[in-house]
Design a protein around this motif. Structure first.
Motif, PDB file in Angstrom:
ATOM      1  N   SER A 172       0.828  -1.211   0.000  1.00 45.44           N
ATOM      2  CA  SER A 172       0.000   0.000   0.000  1.00 45.44           C
ATOM      3  C   SER A 172       0.859   1.255   0.000  1.00 45.44           C
ATOM      4  O   SER A 172       0.564   2.220  -0.711  1.00 45.44           O
ATOM      5  CB  SER A 172      -0.930   0.005   1.217  1.00 45.44           C
ATOM      6  OG  SER A 172      -1.869  -1.046   1.136  1.00 45.44           O
ATOM      7  N   ASN A 173       1.940   1.258   0.772  1.00 49.84           N
ATOM      8  CA  ASN A 173       2.828   2.419   0.794  1.00 49.84           C
ATOM      9  C   ASN A 173       3.525   2.601  -0.548  1.00 49.84           C
ATOM     10  O   ASN A 173       3.771   3.732  -0.980  1.00 49.84           O
ATOM     11  CB  ASN A 173       3.854   2.285   1.915  1.00 49.84           C
ATOM     12  CG  ASN A 173       3.298   2.698   3.264  1.00 49.84           C
ATOM     13  OD1 ASN A 173       2.542   3.664   3.372  1.00 49.84           O
ATOM     14  ND2 ASN A 173       3.658   1.973   4.310  1.00 49.84           N
ATOM     15  N   ILE A 176       0.989   4.293  -2.692  1.00 50.82           N
ATOM     16  CA  ILE A 176       0.821   5.689  -2.265  1.00 50.82           C
ATOM     17  C   ILE A 176       1.934   6.559  -2.830  1.00 50.82           C
ATOM     18  O   ILE A 176       1.680   7.628  -3.411  1.00 50.82           O
ATOM     19  CB  ILE A 176       0.784   5.768  -0.728  1.00 50.82           C
ATOM     20  CG1 ILE A 176      -0.514   5.174  -0.196  1.00 50.82           C
ATOM     21  CG2 ILE A 176       0.938   7.220  -0.253  1.00 50.82           C
ATOM     22  CD1 ILE A 176      -0.561   5.038   1.307  1.00 50.82           C
ATOM     23  N   HIS A 177       3.180   6.132  -2.686  1.00 46.94           N
ATOM     24  CA  HIS A 177       4.304   6.943  -3.186  1.00 46.94           C
ATOM     25  C   HIS A 177       4.279   7.024  -4.708  1.00 46.94           C
ATOM     26  O   HIS A 177       4.625   8.066  -5.276  1.00 46.94           O
ATOM     27  CB  HIS A 177       5.625   6.344  -2.701  1.00 46.94           C
ATOM     28  CG  HIS A 177       5.893   6.561  -1.247  1.00 46.94           C
ATOM     29  ND1 HIS A 177       6.129   7.810  -0.714  1.00 46.94           N
ATOM     30  CD2 HIS A 177       5.934   5.685  -0.203  1.00 46.94           C
ATOM     31  CE1 HIS A 177       6.340   7.705   0.592  1.00 46.94           C
ATOM     32  NE2 HIS A 177       6.216   6.422   0.917  1.00 46.94           N
ATOM     33  N   ARG A 180       1.465   9.553  -5.672  1.00 44.00           N
ATOM     34  CA  ARG A 180       1.890  10.912  -5.337  1.00 44.00           C
ATOM     35  C   ARG A 180       3.015  11.374  -6.245  1.00 44.00           C
ATOM     36  O   ARG A 180       3.120  12.555  -6.564  1.00 44.00           O
ATOM     37  CB  ARG A 180       2.321  10.974  -3.872  1.00 44.00           C
ATOM     38  CG  ARG A 180       1.139  10.917  -2.907  1.00 44.00           C
ATOM     39  CD  ARG A 180       1.600  10.872  -1.467  1.00 44.00           C
ATOM     40  NE  ARG A 180       0.462  10.825  -0.560  1.00 44.00           N
ATOM     41  CZ  ARG A 180       0.545  10.493   0.721  1.00 44.00           C
ATOM     42  NH1 ARG A 180       1.721  10.155   1.243  1.00 44.00           N
ATOM     43  NH2 ARG A 180      -0.530  10.478   1.482  1.00 44.00           N
ATOM     44  N   VAL A 186      -3.918  10.722  -3.141  1.00 45.19           N
ATOM     45  CA  VAL A 186      -4.264   9.435  -2.551  1.00 45.19           C
ATOM     46  C   VAL A 186      -5.014   9.699  -1.248  1.00 45.19           C
ATOM     47  O   VAL A 186      -4.659  10.597  -0.489  1.00 45.19           O
ATOM     48  CB  VAL A 186      -3.011   8.598  -2.248  1.00 45.19           C
ATOM     49  CG1 VAL A 186      -3.397   7.198  -1.798  1.00 45.19           C
ATOM     50  CG2 VAL A 186      -2.103   8.538  -3.452  1.00 45.19           C
ATOM     51  N   PRO A 188      -5.627   7.589   1.916  1.00 46.21           N
ATOM     52  CA  PRO A 188      -5.500   6.376   2.730  1.00 46.21           C
ATOM     53  C   PRO A 188      -6.320   6.509   4.007  1.00 46.21           C
ATOM     54  O   PRO A 188      -6.248   7.521   4.707  1.00 46.21           O
ATOM     55  CB  PRO A 188      -3.997   6.323   3.032  1.00 46.21           C
ATOM     56  CG  PRO A 188      -3.526   7.730   2.933  1.00 46.21           C
ATOM     57  CD  PRO A 188      -4.499   8.500   2.086  1.00 46.21           C
ATOM     58  N   ASP A 202      -2.160   8.471   6.642  1.00 43.00           N
ATOM     59  CA  ASP A 202      -3.422   7.777   6.911  1.00 43.00           C
ATOM     60  C   ASP A 202      -4.260   8.532   7.939  1.00 43.00           C
ATOM     61  O   ASP A 202      -3.727   9.218   8.823  1.00 43.00           O
ATOM     62  CB  ASP A 202      -3.117   6.380   7.436  1.00 43.00           C
ATOM     63  CG  ASP A 202      -4.218   5.390   7.115  1.00 43.00           C
ATOM     64  OD1 ASP A 202      -5.269   5.837   6.642  1.00 43.00           O
ATOM     65  OD2 ASP A 202      -4.008   4.187   7.331  1.00 43.00           O
TER      66      ASP A 202
END
Length: 433
Positions: A172-173, A176-177, A180, A186, A188, A202
């Motif tokens: 998930s991270n 996200i990166h 972005r 995003v 979360p 988050d």
């Protein structure tokens, strides 16, 4: 000698003057961080009614924008600072226009994406992607294709079923990166505050989507079109819902109705890319005084939206050492309900292996029976289901220390409230070195 009647009146305090607020801000600039300066500036504008907030803004603008200037241009930092002040004014039912400050030139969506260093996000994406295993990479590619609209039509919703240690938060991270790094937004979220600290940026679902308490089958999110939250959610490209298994399906339905309304599209989540992840072996939604059937009925798998999600699984344990494979496999069997026993026990009873049973003192089993090696204590701990058990074990451990060390630790524990004694004593021991 005054050059006008107005200056003379002001000198005799016959006219309103912002000198007091100017002196207050000037003094704060010498020791406060920019975020606190913006908060102070907002309080002055809200509660002190200065005669010219615009003049105060122009005079102290460079200090108020200083934190944003590290990663943006001067013009962009001014707009970001104005957005920050506008958010604080909104809590008091005030706007920038109402106090005479200029409106920022950039949108709320730009504020969210511009608060990240795109180059740093791309570098972190590359680092995380290089460590993805094949299963994680398959899911990552499917989500990114959906975000970039490479695949026309569904699916736009994904669910990742993964046990603890399989790398779902890591995946998930990475997503996200990556998003972005593309300059996109995003969102979360997680169902609990503890879960919300796992992912970058988050927040809890209640905080982000303004969900009511309690959530009923006809509940709706308190987010409107022409608000900061409405603009933010419309601009978002993907929603990632971490530890989703604790979420009642009424909450997911409320969020679905929110995005359909915001986007004006009658498709699941208004066409947004939506990713759920969690472990169905863990706790289901908490239903007060409910039986097993009622609890299962509230979970996401009974949601009308469940069929919209494409299912993925992570099956590789990324944390377990080779010598821990048997233990990890046993935990999975317990979670799956497939653990067999040799004692003709019921399906709800778990047999504990002989090698896992402590028949004497658990303190001696963990820390040894002949004194303590203080160098290794920081790597050992005993987990307890209740605070009272933790306090008893802490007292047993403390009682086994030699006299001089015991005296030092007793002084340390006296400095802390009783409610914190159940954490662990080993950090205090390491502070003696």
């Amino acid at each position: 000698m005054m050059t006008s009647f107005k200056e003379a009146c002001r000198a005799r305090n016959l006219l309103e003057d912002d000198g007091e607020w100017r002196n207050c801000l000037r003094e704060a600039c010498s020791f406060q961080m920019p975020s606190k300066l913006k908060q102070l500036f907002t309080f002055i504008c809200v509660f002190c009614s200065p005669s010219s907030p615009l003049a105060l803004w122009e005079e102290f603008k460079s200090y108020l924008c200083e934190d944003f200037e590290f990663h943006t241009s001067v013009h962009q930092s001014v707009d970001l600072a104005l957005h920050n002040i506008a958010d604080q004014l909104h809590a008091h039912n005030m706007t920038l226009m109402s106090i005479g400050l200029p409106e920022p030139a950039i949108s709320h969506a730009y504020v969210e994406t511009d608060s990240y260093n795109l180059e740093a996000e791309r570098q972190e994406e590359e680092r995380l992607m290089s460590m993805l295993n094949p299963e994680q990479r398959t899911i990552f590619d499917a989500v990114i294709r959906a975000i970039q609209d490479v695949d026309e039509g569904p699916p736009k919703a994904f669910c990742v079923n993964a046990f603890a240690g399989s790398g779902k938060s890591f995946l998930s991270n990475a997503i996200i990166h990556s998003v972005r790094g593309l300059g996109k937004i995003v969102v979360p979220v997680a169902w609990t505050g503890i879960s919300a600290i796992i992912l970058e940026g988050d927040r809890t679902a209640h905080s982000r989507f303004k969900l009511p308490v309690p959530i009923l089958d006809n509940s709706s999110c308190a987010v409107r079109h022409n608000t900061k939250e409405g603009h933010f959610h419309k601009a978002a490209k993907i929603i990632i819902w971490d530890e989703c298994t604790m979420t009642p399906h009424h909450a997911l339905s409320a969020v679905d109705r929110l995005f359909r309304n915001l986007m004006g599209l009658d498709v699941p989540f208004g066409g947004k890319v939506f990713v759920l992840d969690g472990d169905w072996r863990q706790i289901l939604p908490v239903a007060v005084h409910a039986n097993r059937t009622a609890i299962v009925d509230t979970c996401l798998k009974n949601s009308p939206l469940w069929s919209s999600f494409k299912q993925f699984s992570l099956i590789r344990n990324m944390r377990t050492e080779p010598h821990e494979q048997d233990f990890a496999s046993r935990l999975l069997h317990i979670g799956n309900g497939t653990l067999k026993n040799d004692c003709q026990l019921g399906e709800d009873i778990v047999e504990i292996p002989e090698e896992s049973v402590v028949r004497e003192s658990i303190v001696e089993e963990i820390f040894g029976s002949s004194g303590f090696d203080t160098e290794n204590l920081s790597g050992k701990a005993i987990l307890c289901p209740k605070n009272e058990d933790s306090l008893k074990i802490n007292e047993q451990v403390l009682a086994r220390f030699p006299g001089a060390i015991m005296l030092h630790i007793s002084v340390q524990t006296a400095l802390f409230p009783k409610t914190t004694k159940n954490r662990t004593i080993f950090n205090w021991i390491s502070s003696m070195e």
